[in-house]
Design a protein around this motif. Structure first.
Motif, PDB file in Angstrom:
ATOM      1  N   ILE A   1      -2.147  -4.799  -1.825  1.00  0.00           N
ATOM      2  CA  ILE A   1      -2.462  -4.046  -1.367  1.00  0.00           C
ATOM      3  C   ILE A   1      -3.694  -5.104  -0.759  1.00  0.00           C
ATOM      4  CG2 ILE A   1      -4.136  -2.270  -0.578  1.00  0.00           C
ATOM      5  CD1 ILE A   1      -2.984  -0.471  -2.614  1.00  0.00           C
ATOM      6  N   GLU A   2      -4.107  -5.722  -1.842  1.00  0.00           N
ATOM      7  CA  GLU A   2      -5.225  -6.878  -0.596  1.00  0.00           C
ATOM      8  C   GLU A   2      -4.610  -7.987   0.004  1.00  0.00           C
ATOM      9  OE1 GLU A   2      -6.541  -7.456  -4.657  1.00  0.00           O
ATOM     10  OE2 GLU A   2      -7.657  -6.314  -4.611  1.00  0.00           O
ATOM     11  N   LYS A   3      -3.713  -8.868  -0.742  1.00  0.00           N
ATOM     12  CA  LYS A   3      -2.269  -9.484  -0.185  1.00  0.00           C
ATOM     13  C   LYS A   3      -2.404  -9.353   1.397  1.00  0.00           C
ATOM     14  CE  LYS A   3      -0.015 -13.482  -0.543  1.00  0.00           C
ATOM     15  NZ  LYS A   3       1.273 -14.068  -1.612  1.00  0.00           N
ATOM     16  N   PHE A   4      -1.548  -8.077   1.521  1.00  0.00           N
ATOM     17  CA  PHE A   4      -0.213  -7.769   2.281  1.00  0.00           C
ATOM     18  C   PHE A   4      -1.978  -7.103   3.663  1.00  0.00           C
ATOM     19  CE2 PHE A   4       2.575  -9.847  -0.515  1.00  0.00           C
ATOM     20  CZ  PHE A   4       2.373 -10.973   0.499  1.00  0.00           C
ATOM     21  N   GLY A   5      -2.132  -5.776   3.020  1.00  0.00           N
ATOM     22  CA  GLY A   5      -2.616  -4.908   3.682  1.00  0.00           C
ATOM     23  C   GLY A   5      -4.514  -4.755   3.577  1.00  0.00           C
ATOM     24  N   LEU A   6      -4.505  -5.645   3.752  1.00  0.00           N
ATOM     25  CA  LEU A   6      -6.245  -5.678   3.460  1.00  0.00           C
ATOM     26  C   LEU A   6      -6.703  -6.793   4.267  1.00  0.00           C
ATOM     27  CD1 LEU A   6      -7.667  -4.049   0.161  1.00  0.00           C
ATOM     28  CD2 LEU A   6      -7.887  -2.821   2.183  1.00  0.00           C
ATOM     29  N   ILE A   7      -5.648  -7.463   5.048  1.00  0.00           N
ATOM     30  CA  ILE A   7      -6.655  -8.552   5.538  1.00  0.00           C
ATOM     31  C   ILE A   7      -6.091  -8.751   7.061  1.00  0.00           C
ATOM     32  CG2 ILE A   7      -4.606 -10.255   3.974  1.00  0.00           C
ATOM     33  CD1 ILE A   7      -2.876 -10.182   6.296  1.00  0.00           C
ATOM     34  N   GLY A   8      -7.305  -9.083   7.919  1.00  0.00           N
ATOM     35  CA  GLY A   8      -7.558  -9.783   9.009  1.00  0.00           C
ATOM     36  C   GLY A   8      -6.195  -8.531   9.933  1.00  0.00           C
ATOM     37  N   THR A   9      -4.951  -9.142  10.050  1.00  0.00           N
ATOM     38  CA  THR A   9      -4.031  -8.549  11.054  1.00  0.00           C
ATOM     39  C   THR A   9      -2.623  -8.090   9.539  1.00  0.00           C
ATOM     40  OG1 THR A   9      -4.322 -10.208  12.749  1.00  0.00           O
ATOM     41  CG2 THR A   9      -1.606  -9.103  12.404  1.00  0.00           C
ATOM     42  N   PRO A  10      -2.767  -7.036   8.984  1.00  0.00           N
ATOM     43  CA  PRO A  10      -2.356  -6.708   8.022  1.00  0.00           C
ATOM     44  C   PRO A  10      -0.797  -7.069   8.398  1.00  0.00           C
ATOM     45  CG  PRO A  10      -3.477  -5.146   8.816  1.00  0.00           C
ATOM     46  CD  PRO A  10      -4.096  -6.043   9.698  1.00  0.00           C
ATOM     47  N   LEU A  11      -0.108  -7.186   7.031  1.00  0.00           N
ATOM     48  CA  LEU A  11       1.898  -6.687   7.721  1.00  0.00           C
ATOM     49  C   LEU A  11       2.454  -5.855   7.225  1.00  0.00           C
ATOM     50  CD1 LEU A  11       2.603 -10.492   5.666  1.00  0.00           C
ATOM     51  CD2 LEU A  11       1.936 -10.187   8.127  1.00  0.00           C
ATOM     52  N   VAL A  12       1.108  -4.982   6.544  1.00  0.00           N
ATOM     53  CA  VAL A  12       1.736  -3.295   6.107  1.00  0.00           C
ATOM     54  C   VAL A  12       0.592  -2.344   6.046  1.00  0.00           C
ATOM     55  CG1 VAL A  12       3.188  -4.816   4.084  1.00  0.00           C
ATOM     56  CG2 VAL A  12       1.307  -4.138   3.837  1.00  0.00           C
ATOM     57  N   TYR A  13       1.886  -1.308   6.037  1.00  0.00           N
ATOM     58  CA  TYR A  13       0.659  -0.171   6.257  1.00  0.00           C
ATOM     59  C   TYR A  13       1.003   1.380   5.700  1.00  0.00           C
ATOM     60  CZ  TYR A  13      -0.522  -2.920  10.075  1.00  0.00           C
ATOM     61  OH  TYR A  13      -0.900  -3.828  11.568  1.00  0.00           O
ATOM     62  N   SER A  14       0.247   1.837   6.003  1.00  0.00           N
ATOM     63  CA  SER A  14      -0.062   3.481   4.726  1.00  0.00           C
ATOM     64  C   SER A  14       0.712   4.604   5.194  1.00  0.00           C
ATOM     65  CB  SER A  14      -1.213   3.769   3.907  1.00  0.00           C
ATOM     66  OG  SER A  14      -1.318   2.625   2.667  1.00  0.00           O
ATOM     67  N   ILE A  15       1.753   4.538   4.528  1.00  0.00           N
ATOM     68  CA  ILE A  15       2.441   6.727   5.826  1.00  0.00           C
ATOM     69  C   ILE A  15       1.771   7.185   4.772  1.00  0.00           C
ATOM     70  CG2 ILE A  15       4.844   7.726   6.367  1.00  0.00           C
ATOM     71  CD1 ILE A  15       6.041   4.861   6.522  1.00  0.00           C
ATOM     72  N   GLU A  16       1.350   8.159   5.136  1.00  0.00           N
ATOM     73  CA  GLU A  16       0.813   8.942   4.816  1.00  0.00           C
ATOM     74  C   GLU A  16       0.989  10.913   5.360  1.00  0.00           C
ATOM     75  OE1 GLU A  16      -3.873  11.265   5.470  1.00  0.00           O
ATOM     76  OE2 GLU A  16      -3.677   9.135   4.845  1.00  0.00           O
ATOM     77  N   VAL A  17       1.682  11.720   4.672  1.00  0.00           N
ATOM     78  CA  VAL A  17       2.200  13.290   4.655  1.00  0.00           C
ATOM     79  C   VAL A  17       0.225  13.712   5.447  1.00  0.00           C
ATOM     80  CG1 VAL A  17       2.795  15.063   4.162  1.00  0.00           C
ATOM     81  CG2 VAL A  17       3.209  13.354   2.992  1.00  0.00           C
ATOM     82  N   LYS A  18       0.643  14.072   6.538  1.00  0.00           N
ATOM     83  CA  LYS A  18      -0.706  14.948   7.184  1.00  0.00           C
ATOM     84  C   LYS A  18      -1.943  16.012   6.423  1.00  0.00           C
ATOM     85  CE  LYS A  18      -0.432  15.135  10.901  1.00  0.00           C
ATOM     86  NZ  LYS A  18       0.118  15.737  13.155  1.00  0.00           N
ATOM     87  N   ASN A  19      -1.069  17.254   5.977  1.00  0.00           N
ATOM     88  CA  ASN A  19      -1.456  18.400   5.303  1.00  0.00           C
ATOM     89  C   ASN A  19      -1.755  17.903   3.969  1.00  0.00           C
ATOM     90  OD1 ASN A  19       1.882  17.836   5.099  1.00  0.00           O
ATOM     91  ND2 ASN A  19       1.693  20.131   4.970  1.00  0.00           N
ATOM     92  N   THR A  20      -0.813  16.846   3.401  1.00  0.00           N
ATOM     93  CA  THR A  20      -1.340  16.785   2.096  1.00  0.00           C
ATOM     94  C   THR A  20      -2.775  15.605   1.566  1.00  0.00           C
ATOM     95  OG1 THR A  20       0.368  14.801   1.596  1.00  0.00           O
ATOM     96  CG2 THR A  20       0.710  17.885   1.434  1.00  0.00           C
TER      97      THR A  20
END
Length: 142
Positions: free
Chosen positions: A50-69
């Motif tokens: 998460i820190e290396k690929f998701g929390l960087i200036g231009t992320p490589l990965v993004y979370s997929i979240e179910v809206k209603n939960t």
């Protein structure tokens, strides 16, 4: 930081947060989910990912979240490979959400195509986005 917030009928594709750790650990520690990806992750390796690929200036990965939960069920990935010719675009989902249309819903939204076309440097080439809707069926031999 580069921000993504795409909303489909059932999903929110957004920047990762460290609070996604427990949900993403359920995905990355699952043998069935990671079978064709890489060895399963420990909790610490999930945090590092998460820190290396998701929390960087231009992320490589993004979370997929179910809206209603508000449950994070996987990640969406897109980035340019080092060969400067190829992009990786795809997703990994918690296997409890397989075969329920979440992957197809995430990958076929017009907003996602628009986001990709506007944010990836195609170097003068016209992008072609291929929609694979049953990758599990293609990869599964059992």
């Amino acid at each position: 930081m580069h921000h993504m917030k795409l909303i489909t009928e059932r999903l929110l594709i957004r920047n990762m947060k460290i609070s996604d750790l427990e949900d993403l650990y359920l995905v990355y520690s699952n043998d069935q989910v990671m079978k064709y990806v890489e060895p399963t992750f420990s909790l610490e390796k999930t945090r590092e990912f998460i820190e290396k690929f998701g929390l960087i200036g231009t992320p490589l990965v993004y979370s997929i979240e179910v809206k209603n939960t508000s449950k994070v069920i996987g990640h969406f990935i897109y980035h340019f490979f080092e060969d400067n010719k190829t992009y990786e675009i795809g997703f990994i989902l918690n296997n409890q959400y397989w075969n329920k249309g979440y992957g197809k819903g995430a990958m076929t939204t017009y907003d996602l195509e628009k986001f990709i076309c506007e944010n990836l440097p195609f170097r003068g080439q016209q992008p072609y986005l291929y929609h694979a809707t049953d990758l599990h069926g293609v990869l599964s031999s059992d």
